[in-house]
Design a protein around this motif. Structure first.
Motif, mmCIF file in Angstrom:
data_model
loop_
_atom_site.group_PDB
_atom_site.id
_atom_site.type_symbol
_atom_site.label_atom_id
_atom_site.label_comp_id
_atom_site.label_asym_id
_atom_site.label_seq_id
_atom_site.Cartn_x
_atom_site.Cartn_y
_atom_site.Cartn_z
ATOM 1 N N ARG A 1 38.125 20.359 46.602
ATOM 2 C CA ARG A 1 39.233 19.560 46.069
ATOM 3 C C ARG A 1 40.536 20.194 46.527
ATOM 4 O O ARG A 1 40.646 21.432 46.559
ATOM 5 C CB ARG A 1 39.165 19.579 44.532
ATOM 6 C CG ARG A 1 40.114 18.653 43.830
ATOM 7 C CD ARG A 1 39.807 18.589 42.337
ATOM 8 N NE ARG A 1 39.917 19.857 41.647
ATOM 9 C CZ ARG A 1 41.047 20.407 41.222
ATOM 10 N NH1 ARG A 1 42.190 19.802 41.440
ATOM 11 N NH2 ARG A 1 41.040 21.550 40.594
ATOM 12 N N PHE A 2 41.525 19.375 46.897
ATOM 13 C CA PHE A 2 42.873 19.908 47.144
ATOM 14 C C PHE A 2 43.404 20.402 45.807
ATOM 15 O O PHE A 2 43.317 19.720 44.808
ATOM 16 C CB PHE A 2 43.783 18.828 47.742
ATOM 17 C CG PHE A 2 43.653 18.746 49.237
ATOM 18 C CD1 PHE A 2 42.653 17.995 49.815
ATOM 19 C CD2 PHE A 2 44.526 19.442 50.064
ATOM 20 C CE1 PHE A 2 42.514 17.930 51.206
ATOM 21 C CE2 PHE A 2 44.405 19.384 51.454
ATOM 22 C CZ PHE A 2 43.397 18.632 52.021
ATOM 23 N N GLY A 3 43.952 21.609 45.840
ATOM 24 C CA GLY A 3 44.361 22.264 44.603
ATOM 25 C C GLY A 3 43.312 23.277 44.192
ATOM 26 O O GLY A 3 43.494 24.041 43.247
ATOM 27 N N SER A 4 42.207 23.272 44.924
ATOM 28 C CA SER A 4 41.136 24.234 44.657
ATOM 29 C C SER A 4 40.541 24.633 46.005
ATOM 30 O O SER A 4 41.296 24.958 46.918
ATOM 31 C CB SER A 4 40.116 23.615 43.715
ATOM 32 O OG SER A 4 39.082 24.517 43.424
ATOM 33 N N MET A 5 39.253 24.567 46.172
ATOM 34 C CA MET A 5 38.636 25.022 47.414
ATOM 35 C C MET A 5 38.477 23.879 48.421
ATOM 36 O O MET A 5 38.016 22.793 48.078
ATOM 37 C CB MET A 5 37.254 25.616 47.094
ATOM 38 C CG MET A 5 36.664 26.476 48.209
ATOM 39 S SD MET A 5 35.824 25.569 49.545
ATOM 40 C CE MET A 5 34.291 25.094 48.747
#
Lengths: 268, 267
Positions: free
Chosen positions: B233-237
């Protein structure tokens, strides 16, 4: 958790006044005097306005091979000046990263001038940009971080996985103003936690602009100040995204249920 | 008809053999048909080999200026005129606000069809070109058709995003966006993907990105850091600076993913 109603979200103001040649008294947004600017240079050719931003910045960080770009590129952008003088005066405060791209002679040149070299080669889990942003955020001692703008050169174009990683850094640090710049455009994140006021400097940016939902569709986005405004409009890849839009007003407002990437073209 | 108790997902096979100097034709496989779309940015160094492999060449508006100006520089031909005569697109399509008049006149006189779509301001030049190809290709030929696009990445970010969106809007077509540094493809979540790596021309750096929506489960093989029912996910991995470690990479995901791989110096 129920989504915050648009009227309850705090307003975040954005301005590209740092790109103006000199402080413009007519600019309604917080001027460059109020904002502290940090500059991060990544490993791609410098855009033509790099010297201007360098002079505006309170701190300058080169990510690894970005130091090569400053060493080689600054004299080329300042042809009227002696290259050795340029290399001495355009000196980064920090060179940070895994050090696999910076040339040994470049590292030595800046180190001799007092540049701090921070070797992060042990940390392969985060990108060079991520390390630089984290470093600036930790070391910036202002009481109000909302006055800090981190300008990044060399984050767009080149290898696509690098570009995606750099855009992900915007998502990972949503409360810091980070602007990615190229010769052609600038981009920054509009976090869903805020309503956004974007003060457009029409002498240097626009008219083209866009709003792009990277990573998550938006079920409702509303704008003012654009030629084709959105009104509780859904946006997604595979559906509508707002590109080749036009900035009409000096102030653009954006409210969305999703994080969006805002972009404007830069005038030549 | 055989009814399988557990229906496995259909596989799409991808290969970058169009980057090789000479196309090879694998035995027992249908002949791959390439179309080339040239957008309005500097040509990549390997343009001549793409041009040679393509059966249909379309310039989107100002892309024609770049073919006209840059092909002879890339090929190092001494005779500018004969190079210009050699690299003539079948079609020039778009709103015609970037192509120079003398370039349009030259290609028109050489037989290029000029398809003026200036009345249509709703879609990008790439969208118009892909739409034309999509319209003209029978459904049963679509799996064998691969559209190669140059000039879609870099430059203005909203253009790049719109060009990437074209991959999503025409997800039943094989479209590859190419630059000097890398290529990108869409891997739709409806299929398992097998990517056959041509290591003489591409790699080792690669990545997978859930640009449209997050993935709750992605599984890969053939990479240095494989994913195993991993969330992205964008904002994560997201998977960046990964490394291709096998001749075949497989990807299966519950989300549409963009695949990218770096290109080696192909001159």
């Amino acid at each position: 958790m129920a989504p915050t109603a648009p009227t309850q979200r705090p307003t975040m103001r954005h301005s590209s006044a740092f790109l103006l040649p000199s402080t413009a008294p007519s600019s309604p947004a917080p001027g460059p005097d109020d904002a502290a600017v940090a500059l991060v240079v990544l490993n791609q050719p410098l855009p033509r306005f790099a010297p201007l931003l360098w002079s505006r910045a309170a701190v300058r960080v080169c990510a690894d091979g970005g130091a090569n770009r400053v060493f080689d590129g600054m004299p080329a952008l300042l042809p009227g000046q002696d290259p050795d003088e340029v290399r001495a005066s355009y000196k980064p405060d920090v060179i940070k990263g895994d050090m696999d791209s910076v040339r040994p002679e470049v590292k030595e040149h800046y180190s001799n001038l007092g540049t701090r070299i921070v070797d992060e080669s042990h940390d392969q889990d985060t990108t060079d940009l991520h390390k630089c942003i984290a470093f600036i955020a930790e070391n910036y001692s202002a009481t109000n971080k909302s006055n800090l703008s981190i300008l990044v050169l060399g984050a767009l174009g080149g290898r696509f996985d690098h570009e995606m990683g750099n855009i992900n850094v915007l998502h990972l640090f949503p409360s810091i103003n980070i602007v990615l710049l190229s010769d052609d455009c600038l981009i920054f994140l509009l976090s869903k936690m805020h309503t956004h006021e974007i003060h457009v400097e029409k002498s240097i940016e626009g008219p083209h602009c866009g709003l792009i939902p990277i990573g998550m569709p938006s079920t409702s986005t509303t704008t003012t100040g654009l030629r084709w405004n959105l009104d509780n409009t859904s946006m997604s890849f595979g559906g509508l995204i707002s590109t080749s839009n036009i900035v009409e007003e000096d102030k653009v407002t954006v409210t969305s249920d999703s994080d969006l990437i805002w972009t404007t073209s830069l005038r030549k | 008809m055989l009814w399988r108790a557990v229906r496995s997902m259909d596989v799409i096979m991808h290969s970058s053999s169009f980057l090789l100097p000479k196309l090879y034709q694998p035995v027992n496989k249908p002949v791959k048909n390439y179309a080339l779309v040239v957008l309005n940015q500097h040509l990549p160094r390997f343009m001549p080999r793409l041009w040679d492999h393509a059966n249909l060449k379309i310039c989107a508006d100002g892309g024609a200026n770049h073919i006209f100006d840059e092909m002879y520089q890339i090929t190092n031909d001494e005779d500018k005129k004969s190079t210009r005569n050699k690299y003539v697109p079948e079609i020039i399509e778009g709103d015609m606000d970037s192509i120079r008049p003398e370039v349009k006149l030259f290609y028109s006189s050489q037989g290029s069809k000029i398809s003026d779509k200036s009345h249509n301001q709703e879609t990008t030049d790439l969208h118009k070109c892909i739409s034309r190809i999509h319209h003209c290709t029978p459904d049963d030929e679509k799996p064998n058709l691969c559209v190669l696009v140059t000039g879609a990445l870099g430059g203005r970010f909203d253009h790049e995003a719109a060009n990437i969106n074209v991959l999503y809007l025409f997800s039943d077509m094989r479209i590859v966006l190419l630059s000097d540094d890398c290529l990108i493809r869409l891997l739709p979540r409806t299929h398992r993907h097998e990517l056959y790596i041509e290591s003489s021309v591409e790699g080792p750096h690669c990545g997978l990105f859930p640009v449209g929506a997050p993935s709750t489960s992605t599984t890969t093989t053939g990479l240095k850091w494989n994913l195993s029912e991993s969330k992205m996910r964008f904002g994560s991995m997201i998977s960046t600076s990964n490394i291709v470690q096998s001749e075949k990479v497989t990807v299966e995901s519950d989300a549409d993913l963009l695949w990218t791989i770096s290109l080696r110096n192909l001159t």
